[in-house]
Scaffold this active site. Structure first.
Site, short mmCIF file in Angstrom:
data_model
loop_
_atom_site.label_atom_id
_atom_site.label_comp_id
_atom_site.label_asym_id
_atom_site.label_seq_id
_atom_site.Cartn_x
_atom_site.Cartn_y
_atom_site.Cartn_z
N GLN A 183 0.83 -1.20 0.00
CA GLN A 183 0.00 0.00 0.00
C GLN A 183 0.86 1.25 0.00
O GLN A 183 1.93 1.30 0.62
CB GLN A 183 -0.91 0.01 1.23
CG GLN A 183 -2.02 -1.01 1.13
CD GLN A 183 -2.80 -1.10 2.43
OE1 GLN A 183 -3.10 -0.09 3.01
NE2 GLN A 183 -3.10 -2.32 2.85
N GLY A 184 0.39 2.25 -0.70
CA GLY A 184 1.16 3.47 -0.92
C GLY A 184 1.83 3.99 0.32
O GLY A 184 3.02 4.30 0.33
#
Lengths: 874, 186
Positions: free
Chosen positions: B73-74
């Site tokens: 995830q970013g």
């Protein structure tokens, strides 16, 4: 963990602590080992311990350092060593608030939490909840729900307790776990059940109905866990307390039923809950007390201690209820545990009869030296209570107190004893002589300055009135020779008081004081010189004014007045009468159960309040010529009902020949603005309204002040009591409640207020004369008046005394406001200062037949105050 | 290492341990691949998005792999770099059906390759062009073009198409990695 090391420390004298000289930077350097492969679990666990030790010692870790070592630590998750893993959990919990991005271990912890190893699962849940914030909580919600209903007790308990912690930050999420918690509450494990109940209660804490429902549900089904029962009892008693009153509720029945539980813990909790309920009747107490009585003979020391401690508390409020346990308590007196024995004896002292006191005192003195100071204070308090109950026993008790006084002890303990003895002396005049002579002995060898000066002051006050005052002189003079400055100064004052009251001792006192004039210390020398000069005048009035009854002005007021005087030098000598008087502290009724507690005196606050008023009034040009403010009424009088359109409260300020009424008005209508507000007053007696100072505007909810100035009547100066009818006049302007914009046009309006009473009390300031007799003689009988009245409406002396004190607003002296029991005559001494600064003394002799007959004698240096008193009483 | 461990090492009883980083964008199938590589009795049924990282272990014929399965995830990609130092190999997973985010994957890959802890080391990199079973998936050759893998000159790399749900193509990639690791050792 820390505790473990501390313990070691104590055992072997400090130097064996392997973590003693840790350097933060060295430890963090060592933490690089975490990055090595393969991992050495023992070494890593040891380094983690060091880091935790540092954090717990309060060492500050910077965010960068902490984050770096935290990430290094995360690599340890690849090892499966159980000890190392649990150290990791601890480190995560400790560092969760210091390091950044602690969220990185979430998945690792979730894996452990859902894994197969039960040893990991509980701690993992706790660590996970520690690093989770409310936004992340959603992600682990599913696992939490599973963990709460897990069949392994440690996991379930961990999840429940962690939820309780999370409740503080994310109430809404945790609230959804109630069903799972409910399921856990029916668990067989005692801890799980307890924790589940705790969580359920805290989720519903704010909803009384839900808590009630929950309690009744669990009472019906019954619980396994004694802890849960204890919690239920606490919740129930809290609810009962809030409800206040109704004892026939199911909650009380539940608590009572717990008295028959098979767990001692629950039984005790129930008993103590009943005992602690406010206004509990004897009948309700009985079952609880009988349970405690059973505990008294338990073989377990903890239970005996708990029982006797609770009984001791009950004995304060309901001595009769505990009487039934006296036999059991007697057995505990010889208990090998001194704490239990002490509590048993003090309880017995509170409940026992007069005849058993001698025996108990003998018993307690046998081990007095073995118990700690705190318990000794408990004993002293018990003795004090006993003295009030059985005044005739004071000889035995006094003797006991003095043996205690002679033994070693801390300040708190000694002070408790001295307080107790002083209160006995005050209560009981028979014990005065012995008490004083014992105290004299005590100050011969007293290391506490506060106590020594206090006793010296008491000696100065009470000593001269005894039959043989000369015997105290030696003790007091010894202080002048032996002690340090503060005590010496106190001793000089005490000596002077003897000299002022005893003609035959005066020459010898003068000799002693002359010696004190040579003292090293300024204060002592000053006092001695001053007293010597006063005493050499041989004038009773001077003695009374300057030695026996000290200054009655307020000290900050005096300071201000003197400062003012030095700023504006004038030919006139400084007039002490212009200084505001110290408001005599209203002596609070001492609470029955804490007789030794020091009564805090609100003197300072009262003085500053008057200061503020004086400043406020002085700023208004109309009131400049009125002279100093004599008195402000202590509490503002409300002239409106609460919740009306306008709220008006009045404070009365008395000057030498004027009165100013200060009206604090509040406008509670948000669609109106009042302008030019005045309060019109219509007196019934000889007062004359001179002028009004209006409040310019009254905006919604912002209090404003307007004043009314009246002059006292000159033709009939005795008519001081008066009723004023009051009417508020103002101009109303409508305004927009939102923007506050007003219409230009306003209209006149009136608002009728309640009547305002001015009584004699507003013209008299209370002043405490420590020696009323001397003050009485000082004023002399030039203006003395005497009259006799019958108070037909009053049936007891106490009532008469309190009514007179309230009506005249004067200070009762020499404790004459306390009426001894079983007497039908009493003399009340009242002292005050009348407006204008003249001392005013009133002696009122009361005789109780069927009604109370009162003979009032008033003295003052002026005629007016006496007349006022007579006029107002009649 | 104790004497017994050394002995075991000589006799080839104890397998050499290798640290591998498993990287890639979110929802590319990292955790699923690792899960599939584990022995069948240790596999979990439900895979949820990883938060942070988790450590998994599996063994091949001659090596013992310790995988740092990082979250893709970013907001967690910044945390990868904390683990670069320990990695001895990298598995980079690409969702070959997600053409839209191929550029994002390329960007992350470039950042990775230019990181000081990676740049000058000869780390073997294994690319999985995952989700090849999906209809709109692009071929592994196309993926390597899109990511400009041909520009990687100083590191051995290999790309293979895979379907982590069924386990197809995984063994081929792991065999290559094992060969590389043994080659580097000698």
């Amino acid at each position: 963990m820390l505790k473990k090391f501390d313990k070691k420390d104590e055992e072997s004298g400090g130097n064996s602590n392997p973590f003693q000289h840790l350097e933060k930077s060295a430890v963090l350097q060592e933490a690089r080992v975490f990055n090595e492969t393969p991992i050495n679990p023992r070494k890593c666990a040891h380094i983690l311990t060091k880091i935790l030790y540092l954090i717990n010692q309060g060492e500050h870790l910077g965010v960068m350092e902490a984050t770096e070592s935290f990430f290094a630590m995360t690599k340890l998750f690849q090892s499966n060593d159980p000890t190392l893993r649990r150290m990791c959990y601890l480190t995560i919990k400790e560092m969760s608030s210091i390091a950044e991005d602690v969220i990185i271990v979430t998945s690792s912890l979730t894996k452990d939490m859902t894994g197969k190893d039960d040893n990991y699962r509980g701690p993992a849940v706790r660590a996970l909840c520690q690093i989770t914030d409310s936004t992340m909580l959603q992600a682990i919600e599913r696992y939490m729900k599973q963990a709460i209903v897990d069949k392994v007790p440690s996991v379930s308990s961990s999840a429940l307790v962690s939820s309780l912690h999370l409740l503080k930050t994310s109430y809404d999420v945790v609230k959804r776990w109630v069903n799972e918690a409910q399921e856990a509450a029916s668990s067989d494990n005692i801890m799980v059940q307890y924790h589940a109940l705790g969580l359920l209660y805290h989720v519903r804490k704010n909803d009384r109905l839900a808590v009630n429902k929950m309690l009744s549900k669990f009472t019906r089904h019954g619980l396994k866990s004694p802890f849960a029962y204890c919690l239920m009892i606490r919740i129930a008693s809290k609810l009962l307390e809030e409800e206040a009153g109704s004892r026939d509720s199911p909650l009380f029945d539940f608590i009572e039923s717990c008295l028959r539980n098979k767990h001692e813990m629950v039984v005790y909790e129930a008993a103590s809950a009943i005992v602690n309920l406010p206004n509990c009747t004897a009948k309700e107490l009985a079952p609880a007390v009988s349970v405690l009585q059973l505990f008294c003979s338990s073989p377990k020391a903890a239970l005996r201690y708990a029982a006797v401690r609770t009984l001791n508390k009950v004995a304060m409020k309901h001595p009769s209820a505990v009487t039934a346990c006296n036999l059991d308590l007697e057995n505990l007196v010889t208990d090998s545990n001194r704490s239990i024995a002490t509590l048993a004896i003090t309880t017995l002292l509170k409940t026992g009869s007069e005849s058993s006191i001698d025996r108990l005192m003998k018993q307690i003195s046998s081990f007095m030296s073995e118990i700690s100071d705190e318990f000794k204070v408990v004993v002293v308090q018990a003795i004090n209570a006993l003295c009030q109950k059985y005044p005739r026993k004071h000889a035995v008790l006094m003797n006991f107190l003095f043996t205690m006084l002679r033994e070693e002890g801390g300040f708190e303990y000694k002070r408790a004893i001295v307080d107790c003895i002083i209160s006995i002396i005050e209560e009981n005049s028979e014990s005065k002589e012995t008490g004083l002579s014992h105290l004299c002995e005590f100050i011969e060898d007293c290391e506490f300055t506060v106590l020594a000066t206090r006793i010296l002051h008491l000696l100065g006050q009470e000593g001269p009135k005894t039959n043989n005052p000369s015997k105290y002189i030696r003790f007091i003079y010894n202080r002048v020779v032996l002690e340090h400055e503060e005590v010496r100064a106190g001793a000089v004052s005490a000596l002077a008081k003897f000299g002022a009251q005893n003609e035959e001792m005066l020459p010898s006192i003068l000799v002693l004081l002359r010696r004190c004039v040579m003292d090293d210390d300024n204060e002592v020398r000053d006092r001695a010189t001053f007293y010597l000069n006063v005493l050499e005048q041989k004038q009773k009035a001077l003695n009374a004014g300057y030695i026996l009854n000290g200054l009655t002005v307020s000290i900050p007021g005096l300071e201000r007045a003197l400062h003012q005087y030095t700023l504006e030098p004038s030919e006139k000598p400084f007039d002490l009468k212009s200084v505001p008087l110290a408001t005599a502290p209203i002596i609070e009724q001492r609470a029955e159960n804490v007789p030794v507690a020091v009564v805090k005196q609100p003197e300072k606050v009262a003085a500053t309040r008057q200061e503020i008023f004086q400043e406020q009034l002085g700023a208004i040009p109309e009131f400049r010529g009125l002279g100093p403010l004599f008195k402000s009424s202590p509490e503002p009088v409300a002239l409106t009902e609460l919740e009306t359109e306008y709220v008006v409260r009045c404070t009365k300020h008395t000057f030498v020949s004027h009165m100013v009424f200060q009206f604090d008005c509040t406008n509670t209508l948000n669609d109106q603005i009042l302008e030019n507000v005045t309060v019109q007053m219509e007196p019934t007696e000889g007062y004359e309204v001179i002028g009004y100072v209006p409040a310019k505007t009254l905006v919604y909810n912002q209090p404003g002040t307007c004043y009314t100035l009246v002059a006292l009547s000159e033709e009939d100066p005795t008519a001081v009591a008066c009723t004023f009818s009051c009417m508020m006049k103002f101009t109303v302007k409508d305004c927009d409640p939102n923007t506050g914009e007003t219409d230009d046009e306003g209209y006149e309006d009136e608002y009728v207020l309640e009547d305002l009473e001015v009584t004699v009390a507003d013209h008299i300031q209370r002043v405490l004369k420590p020696n009323f007799g001397a003050a009485w003689d000082e004023v002399g009988d030039e203006f003395e008046k005497e009259e006799t009245f019958t108070l037909s409406a009053i049936k007891t002396l106490e009532e008469a005394v309190s009514n007179i004190v309230k009506f005249l607003g004067m200070q009762p002296c020499e404790r004459s406001d306390k009426v001894p029991d079983n007497k039908n005559s009493h003399t009340l001494y009242l002292a005050g200062v009348f407006r204008g600064g003249h001392d005013l003394l009133v002696r009122s002799r009361l005789v109780l037949t069927d009604t109370v007959t009162m003979q009032v004698t008033a003295r003052s240096a002026e005629e007016l105050p006496v007349d006022v008193i007579m006029a107002s009483v009649g | 290492m104790g004497l017994f461990d050394k002995l075991a090492g000589w006799l080839g009883l104890k397998k050499k341990e290798v640290h591998v980083l498993c990287l890639g964008l979110d929802n590319s199938g990292k955790t699923t691949i690792i899960n599939k590589l584990k022995p069948s009795n240790a596999q979990t049924q439900d895979i949820v998005p990883t938060i942070g990282f988790s450590i998994e272990k599996f063994k091949t014929s001659s090596l013992s792999f310790t995988v740092f399965d990082m979250s893709g995830q970013g907001k967690y990609r910044d945390l990868w770099e904390h683990y670069y130092k320990e990695g001895q190999a990298i598995i980079f997973v690409i969702d070959s059906s997600d053409k839209l985010r191929m550029v994002v994957a390329k960007e992350e890959l470039d950042t990775l390759l230019n990181h000081p802890d990676i740049k000058h080391r000869r780390l073997p990199i294994l690319f999985f062009a995952n989700k090849m079973d999906l209809r709109d998936a692009v071929s592994s050759v196309k993926v390597s073009q899109l990511l400009s893998l041909e520009n990687i000159k100083d590191k051995p790399w290999h790309i293979c198409a895979s379907d982590a749900l069924k386990g197809e193509g995984l063994q081929e990639g792991v065999d290559w990695l094992q060969g590389q690791m043994q080659a580097m050792k000698t």
